[in-house]
Every structure is written in structure tokens, then in C-alpha cells.
Write a protein that holds these residues in place. Structure first.
Motif, PDB file in Angstrom:
ATOM      1  N   UNK A  16       0.819  -1.221   0.000  1.00  0.00           N
ATOM      2  CA  UNK A  16       0.000   0.000   0.000  1.00  0.00           C
ATOM      3  C   UNK A  16       0.851   1.267   0.000  1.00  0.00           C
ATOM      4  N   UNK A  17       1.995   1.249   0.664  1.00  0.00           N
ATOM      5  CA  UNK A  17       2.847   2.446   0.680  1.00  0.00           C
ATOM      6  C   UNK A  17       3.527   2.682  -0.661  1.00  0.00           C
ATOM      7  N   UNK A  18       3.607   1.642  -1.483  1.00  0.00           N
ATOM      8  CA  UNK A  18       4.216   1.780  -2.808  1.00  0.00           C
ATOM      9  C   UNK A  18       3.195   2.190  -3.860  1.00  0.00           C
ATOM     10  N   UNK A  19       1.982   1.681  -3.737  1.00  0.00           N
ATOM     11  CA  UNK A  19       0.969   1.926  -4.771  1.00  0.00           C
ATOM     12  C   UNK A  19      -0.139   2.889  -4.355  1.00  0.00           C
ATOM     13  N   UNK A  20      -0.242   3.178  -3.056  1.00  0.00           N
ATOM     14  CA  UNK A  20      -1.249   4.154  -2.633  1.00  0.00           C
ATOM     15  C   UNK A  20      -0.678   5.035  -1.519  1.00  0.00           C
ATOM     16  N   UNK A  21       0.438   5.729  -1.800  1.00  0.00           N
ATOM     17  CA  UNK A  21       1.064   6.592  -0.785  1.00  0.00           C
ATOM     18  C   UNK A  21       0.360   7.955  -0.715  1.00  0.00           C
ATOM     19  N   UNK A  29      -1.835   6.966 -11.589  1.00  0.00           N
ATOM     20  CA  UNK A  29      -0.772   6.447 -12.454  1.00  0.00           C
ATOM     21  C   UNK A  29      -0.237   5.117 -11.929  1.00  0.00           C
ATOM     22  N   UNK A  30      -0.140   5.010 -10.609  1.00  0.00           N
ATOM     23  CA  UNK A  30       0.344   3.756 -10.025  1.00  0.00           C
ATOM     24  C   UNK A  30      -0.714   2.659 -10.133  1.00  0.00           C
ATOM     25  N   UNK A  31      -1.984   3.056 -10.056  1.00  0.00           N
ATOM     26  CA  UNK A  31      -3.064   2.078 -10.255  1.00  0.00           C
ATOM     27  C   UNK A  31      -3.007   1.527 -11.689  1.00  0.00           C
ATOM     28  N   UNK A  32      -2.781   2.420 -12.646  1.00  0.00           N
ATOM     29  CA  UNK A  32      -2.680   2.003 -14.052  1.00  0.00           C
ATOM     30  C   UNK A  32      -1.493   1.067 -14.251  1.00  0.00           C
ATOM     31  N   UNK A  33      -0.384   1.372 -13.579  1.00  0.00           N
ATOM     32  CA  UNK A  33       0.810   0.531 -13.690  1.00  0.00           C
ATOM     33  C   UNK A  33       0.513  -0.880 -13.188  1.00  0.00           C
ATOM     34  N   UNK A  34      -0.181  -0.977 -12.046  1.00  0.00           N
ATOM     35  CA  UNK A  34      -0.508  -2.297 -11.514  1.00  0.00           C
ATOM     36  C   UNK A  34      -1.495  -3.029 -12.411  1.00  0.00           C
ATOM     37  N   UNK A  84      -4.570  -6.442  -9.270  1.00  0.00           N
ATOM     38  CA  UNK A  84      -4.930  -5.042  -9.009  1.00  0.00           C
ATOM     39  C   UNK A  84      -6.325  -4.941  -8.394  1.00  0.00           C
ATOM     40  N   UNK A  85      -7.266  -5.712  -8.911  1.00  0.00           N
ATOM     41  CA  UNK A  85      -8.630  -5.688  -8.366  1.00  0.00           C
ATOM     42  C   UNK A  85      -8.645  -6.150  -6.916  1.00  0.00           C
ATOM     43  N   UNK A  86      -7.893  -7.196  -6.619  1.00  0.00           N
ATOM     44  CA  UNK A  86      -7.836  -7.688  -5.235  1.00  0.00           C
ATOM     45  C   UNK A  86      -7.169  -6.659  -4.324  1.00  0.00           C
ATOM     46  N   UNK A  87      -6.099  -6.040  -4.828  1.00  0.00           N
ATOM     47  CA  UNK A  87      -5.385  -5.035  -4.045  1.00  0.00           C
ATOM     48  C   UNK A  87      -6.317  -3.885  -3.652  1.00  0.00           C
TER      49      UNK A  87
END
Length: 307
Positions: free
Chosen positions: A157-162, A173-178, A186-189
Motif C-alpha cells: 500500500x505504501x508503494x501503490x497508494x502513498x 498512475x500507479x493504479x494504471x501501472x498495476x 490489481x482488483x484484489x489489491x
């Protein structure tokens, strides 16, 4: 001095014998003993013995196919060992060889392994030096256990939703990357993100992503001449003032982004009922009203065109 060294050597040899005992419960106790010795007395243990002990835990006992209890005990012992900073240089070299535990057939072992990775956040060893992102996302995709999924989300979470360090645009942008890397993971995250993040940043993320996805859809359909005149470039441009052009083209990625919005919305619905979150609820209501109003306007224009 020689007597002390001999006595210590006999104890080390005894521990090694117990590590290979045919009885699983004995091996479990030997693993715990090894963890306690290296955590508490690391600076008194000869480096050669420390390397043998740690290597045996990681390369042999963590692969003990006859007992999940032993494999689980290994990970807990390593967590104990890492409490001593002196062990970190050697552990950093050997920990990548423990990655197979992420895909262990025992959920308990997988949970303990991800918890080990989370514990590294307070150490000099970084989790991404131990396991690569592809492994984590593939496990998140494949795992059926909610505990493993939630812990992997907590790890990432700190890497993809900081949200405390980056703008909402960066979060998208990080959501798109995942999504591009692994849409199922990504959906589970994002289904677990609302349980780890305050509702405020979630609402901002959802509304920004919604307007960006909608703008993207309008421009793509307009380019394909699948929409009527009511979807002019002027309309799309107006939407882009509150969004940004999504760097995705395939329908799978766009669909995953819309699903992420729905998952985040579902995750904060109960939180929005809290009186202190009333301002956030107002924001979402305004978005819904604007959407309803525009929908009615489009329907009216279609009726006029049909006449």
C-alpha cells in the motif's frame, strides 16, 4: 577458554542434530532454539556457525515437505533473528532464497512469510530486495485466502497508494501501472485498500479516476465515430480539465479501472455513514447528481434529433 569453546561446540552440534531429528515436533523446537540463539547471542556465536545455522533454516528446513509446522517455525525464527541488527548483513544475502515460502501449499506458511516481509519495513533490509513484485502480484492473483491477500495489500500500500506523500494523479498512475502488470491482482489489491486508508483519499482517488475514465471513453468513442454530436470535442475537453488522458488503450485495462472504482466505493460505503464523513458523502452525491443531470440532457437531445 578451551573448555568453554569445547562446551559451546558440543551445544552447537547438539542443535544441528536436533534440526534433523525424525520427529517434526523436535525439529520445530530446534528451529525455535536456533532463532533464539542467533537473536540473543549472535555476537558470541562464531560466524561460521551462524552461517551454517541460518543456511540450514533457509535452504533445508524451510523446504521440509513432511511438516508445515517446521516450515512455519522457520519463518517465525527468522523474524526473531532479525530483531538483532547484527544479523542483517548475513540475512540480506540469504533471505531471497526463502521466496518459495510465498507459494507454499500451507496458508499459514504464506501468511507468516508475508508478515516477515512487512516486518522488514522497520529494518535496513527492503522487502523488494528479498522478493520481486511479479512474485507478489502473482501470489495476490492466485491466493484464495483473504489473510494472504490483505497482508500483501498492506505490504504494497505504501508503494501503490502513498496518499500522504503523492498527489491523486500519481495514485492513479500507479493504479494504471498495476493494472497493466496484473489486472486480477490489481482488483484484489484495491478491494482491501479501503480497510487500510482513510476514506478521504479514497473519495478523491475514485472521483478523479472516474472523470478520467469517462473522458477517455468519450474521446475513444468519438474517434471511432460511435457517438452522436452531443459528445463533442468541447465536452471531452471540458472533462479533461478535471482529469488527465489515461495512457491505456486495451478494453481489459479500462474495464479493470472501472472495477477498481466500484471496489473502492463498496469499501467505504459504511464509513460514509459516519457523521464525521458527511462532507465526503456530499461530494459523492454532487457527482451523482451531475451525472444524472447530464444523462437527462443527453436523452433529451437524442429525442430532439429523432424528431
Amino acid at each position: 577458554a578451551n573448555r568453554i569453546e569445547e562446551a559451546l561446540q558440543r551445544q552447537f552440534e547438539l542443535v544441528q542434530q536436533l534440526q534433523t531429528d525424525p520427529v517434526p515436533s523436535v525439529r520445530v523446537q530446534a528451529v525455535r532454539m536456533t532463532g533464539h540463539i542467533l537473536s540473543t547471542f549472535y555476537d558470541f556465536v562464531p560466524s561460521r556457525v551462524s552461517q551454517i545455522f541460518l543456511s540450514t533454516l533457509i535452504h533445508t528446513l524451510s523446504k521440509d515437505q513432511s511438516s508445515a509446522d517446521v516450515r512455519s517455525a522457520v519463518i517465525l525464527a527468522i523474524v526473531d533473528i532479525l530483531k538483532n541488527p547484527l544479523t542483517h548483513p548475513l540475512a540480506k544475502e540469504l533471505l531471497p532464497d526463502l521466496v518459495h515460502c510465498l507459494h507454499d501449499n500451507s496458508e499459514r506458511v504464506r501468511v507468516h512469510y508475508v508478515q516477515l516481509l512487512i516486518s522488514l519495513q522497520t529494518s535496513a533490509i527492503k522487502f523488494y530486495e528479498v522478493v520481486d513484485l511479479d512474485n507478489l502480484l502473482s501470489r495476490l492473483e492466485a491466493d484464495k485466502g483473504t489473510k494472504v491477500q490483505k497482508y500483501i495489500t498492506e505490504l504494497l500500500v505504501n508503494s501503490y497508494f502513498p496518499y500522504a506523500k503523492k498527489t491523486t494523479k500519481h495514485l492513479i498512475q500507479r493504479a494504471i501501472k498495476m493494472v497493466k502488470t496484473n489486472p486480477v491482482a490489481a482488483k484484489k489489491f484495491y478491494s482491501f485498500v479501503p480497510s487500510l486508508v482513510p476514506p478521504g483519499p479514497i473519495v478523491k482517488f475514485m472521483t478523479k479516476l472516474w472523470t478520467s475514465c469517462l473522458s477517455h471513453w468519450i474521446l475513444e468513442r468519438k474517434a471511432a465515430k460511435e457517438l452522436g454530436d452531443e459528445y463533442s470535442e468541447e465536452v471531452a475537453t471540458k472533462k479533461q480539465r478535471t482529469s488527465f488522458r489515461l495512457p491505456v488503450k486495451d478494453i481489459t485495462s479500462v474495464s479493470a479501472l472501472f472495477t477498481i472504482i466500484a471496489l473502492c466505493w463498496n469499501g467505504i460505503m459504511d464509513d460514509l455513514e459516519d457523521p464525521e464523513n458527511e462532507p465526503l458523502k456530499t461530494v459523492t452525491r454532487k457527482k451523482e447528481k451531475r451525472k444524472e443531470k447530464k444523462g437527462k440532457e443527453r436523452n433529451e437531445k437524442r429525442k430532439e434529433m429523432q424528431k
